[in-house]
Scaffold this active site. Structure first.
Site, PDB file in Angstrom:
ATOM      1  N   HIS A 153       0.855  -1.201   0.000  1.00 40.15           N
ATOM      2  CA  HIS A 153       0.000   0.000   0.000  1.00 40.15           C
ATOM      3  C   HIS A 153       0.891   1.252   0.000  1.00 40.15           C
ATOM      4  O   HIS A 153       0.963   1.993   0.985  1.00 40.15           O
ATOM      5  CB  HIS A 153      -0.882  -0.060   1.255  1.00 40.15           C
ATOM      6  CG  HIS A 153      -2.007   0.923   1.315  1.00 40.15           C
ATOM      7  ND1 HIS A 153      -1.876   2.249   0.989  1.00 40.15           N
ATOM      8  CD2 HIS A 153      -3.296   0.765   1.687  1.00 40.15           C
ATOM      9  CE1 HIS A 153      -3.033   2.861   1.160  1.00 40.15           C
ATOM     10  NE2 HIS A 153      -3.911   1.978   1.592  1.00 40.15           N
ATOM     11  N   GLU A 257      -0.935   1.358  -5.485  1.00 43.40           N
ATOM     12  CA  GLU A 257      -0.738   0.136  -4.697  1.00 43.40           C
ATOM     13  C   GLU A 257      -0.680  -1.103  -5.590  1.00 43.40           C
ATOM     14  O   GLU A 257      -1.592  -1.348  -6.378  1.00 43.40           O
ATOM     15  CB  GLU A 257      -1.893  -0.002  -3.692  1.00 43.40           C
ATOM     16  CG  GLU A 257      -2.080   1.238  -2.834  1.00 43.40           C
ATOM     17  CD  GLU A 257      -3.383   1.210  -2.051  1.00 43.40           C
ATOM     18  OE1 GLU A 257      -3.801   0.131  -1.623  1.00 43.40           O
ATOM     19  OE2 GLU A 257      -3.999   2.283  -1.886  1.00 43.40           O
TER      20      GLU A 257
END
Ligand code: BG6
Length: 283
Positions: A153, A257
């Site tokens: 992330h 991400e």
């Protein structure tokens, strides 16, 4: 290796001739990667909270074994259990060429099995010089198969999210979380943010280039073992509602991400393993 406390968490920092790299065992969460002589590439919120049980806003949270809310269990923590568990440090080294590398691992225990009833071993390797290479390996150490989602992330630092452009996802379909998860056809033009953006791009292995005219740099995110890419920027209202981000800081970040999410969830038979990899380069 330098070790110091930030809030209630210990941070580990390596410095080499090429770059500095910082991680905390809490979530095996990278909090800094800075190429020598340049400004940081990873965004870390000035209001980030460094506390056990909480995810850190910025850097690279590791998402596993579910992405976003857990299906069928709305009370479960968003983005899985890995980012708020203490990982073991396997090694922290600086190579003679001046690259920094951390290897961290996490295995299931009573508390992970209470949240997700499977036996696993996760290993995260991060190596940084002029590029940052990240690999999250998930191994099924149990007797039954399981299906999981995962993501690196990555929060990237930008001069102004309103002025950047993201190339590489043109004509790729996406699920629009800002519009109730509606599936939309890809757009033919690069991404430009004009409001809250939260998209899961599906079935794509493409690299993304973040063009930042303000800082005159391009960040290229390439990947393997991933067919989904999440692009997120909270914009004003949502950022204001997030105490660990705040109204002022959101313009300095964008998340691109590298993921296995939604239909790209992976299934591992007993003994099987999967590696999710991203390489970030600055031009
Ligand atoms: C993104 C999600 O990956 O992470 C967003 O797509 C979410 O929906 C964002 O808001 C931040 O999540 P969290 O749990 O770290 O606040």
């Amino acid at each position: 290796m330098l070790s110091y406390l930030r809030g209630d968490l210990s941070l580990l920092r390596l410095s080499g001739a090429q770059a500095a790299l910082e991680i905390t065992p809490h979530g095996a969460h990278l909090t800094d990667w800075t190429v020598a002589g340049t400004q940081p590439v990873l965004f870390l919120s000035p209001n980030a909270v460094f506390q056990p049980g909480k995810a850190i806003r910025g850097g690279v949270p590791l998402v596993f074994p579910w992405f976003g809310p857990k299906t069928g269990d709305p009370r479960a923590a968003q983005h899985g259990l890995a980012r708020v568990r203490e990982w073991d440090l396997e090694s922290g080294t600086v190579t003679p060429e001046g690259e920094c590398s951390f290897v961290m691992s996490l295995a299931d225990d009573e508390s992970t099995r209470a949240a997700w009833p499977h036996a696993f071993h996760a290993r995260f390797t991060a190596t940084a010089g002029r590029q940052l290479r990240m690999a999250l390996e998930i191994r099924n150490t149990g007797a039954a198969g399981f299906t999981f989602e995962a993501a690196l992330h990555t929060y990237l630092a930008v001069s102004d999210a309103r002025r950047i452009r993201i190339r590489g996802l043109e004509n790729v379909a996406y699920l629009d979380k800002v519009d109730g998860g509606a599936r939309k056809p890809g757009e033919s033009v690069p991404i430009v943010f004009t409001g809250e953006t939260d998209r899961l791009y599906v079935d794509t292995a493409s690299a993304c280039t973040i063009e930042d005219p303000g800082w005159q740099r391009r960040i290229v995110v390439s990947k393997s073992g991933s067919r989904s890419t999440v692009v997120w920027n909270p914009w004003t209202e949502k950022a204001r509602a997030m105490a660990d981000l705040g109204e002022g800081a959101w313009t300095g970040m964008v998340c691109v991400e590298t993921a296995n999410a939604g239909a790209d969830a992976r299934t591992l038979a007993p003994g099987g393993s999967h590696v999710l990899e991203a390489v970030i380069a600055v031009e």
